[in-house]
Design an enzyme around this catalytic site. Structure first.
Site, mmCIF file in Angstrom:
data_model
loop_
_atom_site.group_PDB
_atom_site.id
_atom_site.type_symbol
_atom_site.label_atom_id
_atom_site.label_comp_id
_atom_site.label_asym_id
_atom_site.label_seq_id
_atom_site.Cartn_x
_atom_site.Cartn_y
_atom_site.Cartn_z
ATOM 1 C CE LYS A 1 -3.432 2.018 3.083
ATOM 2 N NZ LYS A 1 -4.330 1.791 4.208
ATOM 3 C CG HIS B 1 -3.253 5.072 0.062
ATOM 4 N ND1 HIS B 1 -3.266 3.976 -0.768
ATOM 5 C CD2 HIS B 1 -4.308 4.926 0.890
ATOM 6 C CE1 HIS B 1 -4.299 3.215 -0.473
ATOM 7 N NE2 HIS B 1 -4.941 3.757 0.534
#
Ligand SMILES: O=P(O)(O)OC[C@H]1O[C@H](OP(=O)(O)OP(=O)(O)O)[C@H](O)[C@@H]1O
Length: 219
Positions: free
Chosen positions: A106, A108
């Protein structure tokens, strides 16, 4: 045999997670029995499953800091088992952490590929449902190492004890030798035979024993 093994097998039969018949496995082998962890999918069955893992871990006496569940199926296993360890084992397990990896990193928010307790310098126990070729577990060892953790053991639900396609040794032994750590299971194929022999028909027992002779190494 420990009561938790018998309870686990009864729960697996009740949930139809353990079945006898004719099944084609991921390995291509035709097996007389099949274990499908996905059928432990209600509050009651998951609680019984967590209890079995927790009791197997407690009985092993292995000291560890973090229970790590490889994505995806290892994730709920780590979560339910760590809480059950505390419920059953008490304060000794109060600070045991849990963590898991994301299959896709991921980029963000908090970012990264590990969720839960940081693994750095921690003793880690990997939890998963089954091992076939050992690919998922090998990946987990790599992830934990990259994060600075030390894997001290693995636990799966059912050790089929059978050879992999590419070796004359069983997957759990190969992994155990490769990394120098124990690979635990709640039950083994032999436990299944021992506990369920009175519940199987003569034909079922014959095919189970024939399968064992063919694929389970003698050493
Ligand atoms: O020893 P192996 O050959 O790796 O096979 C066993 C692995 O395969 C399955 O997971 P899978 O990799 O399908 O991912 P999932 O948990 O996302 O279903 C299973 O949950 C084990 O983790």
């Amino acid at each position: 045999m420990s009561a938790f093994k018998q309870n686990f097998l009864q729960a697996a039969l009740d949930a139809q997670a353990l079945k006898f018949g004719t099944f084609t496995l991921k390995s291509g082998r035709i097996s007389p029995y099949f274990f499908n962890m996905g059928l432990f999918n209600t509050a009651k069955t998951l609680s019984a499953l967590a209890e079995s893992y927790a009791k197997a871990i407690i009985e092993s006496g292995i000291e560890f800091d973090i229970l790590f569940g490889p994505a995806y199926k290892g994730i709920p296993l780590a979560a339910i088992t760590v809480t059950k360890l505390y419920e059953i084992g008490g304060e000794k397990y109060a600070n045991i952490g849990y963590s898991f990896n994301r299959k896709e990193k991921k980029d963000h928010g908090e970012g990264g590929s590990i969720v839960g307790c940081p693994l750095k310098d921690k003793k880690v126990l990997i939890i998963d449902d089954v091992m076939t070729a050992g690919t998922a577990i090998n990946e987990a060892f790599g992830i934990i190492k990259d994060e600075g953790g030390i894997t001290v053991a693995c636990i799966i639900a059912v050790d089929r004890m059978e050879t992999t396609k590419d070796s004359n040794e069983c997957a759990t032994k190969i992994v155990s030798k490769r990394y120098g750590v124990p690979v635990l299971s709640i039950v083994s194929f032999d436990d299944i035979i021992e506990v369920l022999k009175s519940q199987l028909t003569t034909e079922q027992m014959e095919s189970v024993l024939e399968y064992r002779k063919k694929y389970v190494p003698t050493n």
